[in-house]
Motif scaffolding. Structure first.
Motif, PDB file in Angstrom:
ATOM      1  N   PHE A  54       0.827  -1.198   0.000  1.00 17.86           N
ATOM      2  CA  PHE A  54       0.000   0.000   0.000  1.00 17.86           C
ATOM      3  C   PHE A  54       0.867   1.255   0.000  1.00 17.86           C
ATOM      4  N   LEU A  55       1.894   1.280   0.864  1.00 22.55           N
ATOM      5  CA  LEU A  55       2.788   2.440   0.930  1.00 22.55           C
ATOM      6  C   LEU A  55       3.596   2.601  -0.357  1.00 22.55           C
ATOM      7  N   ARG A  56       4.022   1.476  -0.940  1.00 21.46           N
ATOM      8  CA  ARG A  56       4.742   1.544  -2.221  1.00 21.46           C
ATOM      9  C   ARG A  56       3.835   2.070  -3.334  1.00 21.46           C
ATOM     10  N   ASP A  57       2.562   1.635  -3.331  1.00 23.54           N
ATOM     11  CA  ASP A  57       1.611   2.086  -4.351  1.00 23.54           C
ATOM     12  C   ASP A  57       1.298   3.573  -4.205  1.00 23.54           C
ATOM     13  N   LEU A  58       1.174   4.039  -2.968  1.00 30.90           N
ATOM     14  CA  LEU A  58       0.854   5.451  -2.736  1.00 30.90           C
ATOM     15  C   LEU A  58       2.017   6.373  -3.084  1.00 30.90           C
ATOM     16  N   VAL A  59       3.228   5.939  -2.778  1.00 29.61           N
ATOM     17  CA  VAL A  59       4.403   6.785  -2.977  1.00 29.61           C
ATOM     18  C   VAL A  59       5.413   6.019  -3.840  1.00 29.61           C
ATOM     19  N   PRO A  60       5.593   6.425  -5.073  1.00 29.43           N
ATOM     20  CA  PRO A  60       6.578   5.768  -5.937  1.00 29.43           C
ATOM     21  C   PRO A  60       7.988   5.876  -5.362  1.00 29.43           C
ATOM     22  N   ASP A  61       8.840   4.926  -5.714  1.00 27.34           N
ATOM     23  CA  ASP A  61      10.217   4.912  -5.213  1.00 27.34           C
ATOM     24  C   ASP A  61      11.039   6.096  -5.709  1.00 27.34           C
ATOM     25  N   GLU A  62      10.763   6.585  -6.909  1.00 27.51           N
ATOM     26  CA  GLU A  62      11.605   7.607  -7.524  1.00 27.51           C
ATOM     27  C   GLU A  62      10.765   8.753  -8.066  1.00 27.51           C
ATOM     28  N   GLY A  63      11.475   9.812  -8.479  1.00 25.22           N
ATOM     29  CA  GLY A  63      10.815  10.924  -9.135  1.00 25.22           C
ATOM     30  C   GLY A  63      10.479  12.093  -8.237  1.00 25.22           C
ATOM     31  N   HIS A  64      11.191  12.219  -7.120  1.00 28.45           N
ATOM     32  CA  HIS A  64      10.922  13.293  -6.160  1.00 28.45           C
ATOM     33  C   HIS A  64      12.114  14.250  -6.115  1.00 28.45           C
ATOM     34  N   ALA A  65      11.872  15.519  -5.850  1.00 23.57           N
ATOM     35  CA  ALA A  65      12.925  16.537  -5.833  1.00 23.57           C
ATOM     36  C   ALA A  65      14.027  16.207  -4.820  1.00 23.57           C
ATOM     37  N   HIS A  66      13.663  15.720  -3.660  1.00 28.87           N
ATOM     38  CA  HIS A  66      14.641  15.423  -2.599  1.00 28.87           C
ATOM     39  C   HIS A  66      15.589  14.292  -2.993  1.00 28.87           C
ATOM     40  N   ASP A  67      15.206  13.496  -3.969  1.00 33.06           N
ATOM     41  CA  ASP A  67      16.060  12.385  -4.406  1.00 33.06           C
ATOM     42  C   ASP A  67      17.422  12.869  -4.888  1.00 33.06           C
ATOM     43  N   GLU A  68      17.487  14.086  -5.394  1.00 36.14           N
ATOM     44  CA  GLU A  68      18.759  14.631  -5.869  1.00 36.14           C
ATOM     45  C   GLU A  68      19.759  14.800  -4.725  1.00 36.14           C
ATOM     46  N   LEU A  69      19.263  14.961  -3.494  1.00 37.74           N
ATOM     47  CA  LEU A  69      20.140  15.128  -2.327  1.00 37.74           C
ATOM     48  C   LEU A  69      20.493  13.785  -1.692  1.00 37.74           C
TER      49      LEU A  69
END
Length: 137
Positions: A63-78
């Protein structure tokens, strides 16, 4: 009031661990009734009250994986873990449980699950208990 801590070791990025017994052990033996609050000292983990059944725990993780994808977020760059922060925000950092007769007053199927969103890690959980005023000596 009492305050104790314990650690939780996790072995996967997104996983759940039953910590009910550890929270119950943090309740002082002489506390009759009151409240117990467990708090996670991390921004990428949380606590929930839910049934401790392996398939349901898997469903929670899915459920948590489905709600929030693993990648594609601005903070991922940090740090590359924005998904973990967002999942933990949905779960919440704490639970408060009534204490009756010196024990957490959980329902028949209720357990406290630690939800790891950025493991594997060693995490700290703080437990604070407060006795009801009318029961204090």
């Amino acid at each position: 009031m009492t305050r104790t801590t314990f650690t939780v070791e996790t072995d996967d990025r997104l996983t759940t661990v039953d910590v009910t017994d550890r929270i119950a052990a943090a309740v002082p033996d002489d506390l009759g009734s009151g409240t117990c609050t467990a708090f996670v000292r991390h921004t990428t983990a949380g606590l929930v009250v839910q049934e401790d059944e392996p398939r349901l725990r898997g469903d929670i993780e899915s459920f948590l994986r489905d709600l929030v994808p693993d990648e594609g977020h601005a903070h991922d760059e940090l740090d590359g873990n924005a998904d973990s922060h967002l999942r933990a925000m949905l779960v919440g950092l704490d639970v408060t449980i009534l204490i009756e007769n010196g024990r957490p007053a959980l329902g028949t199927w209720q357990s406290v699950l630690f939800v790891e969103c950025d493991g594997p890690r060693t995490r700290t959980v703080s437990v604070t208990t407060v006795e009801d005023e009318d029961k204090r000596r």
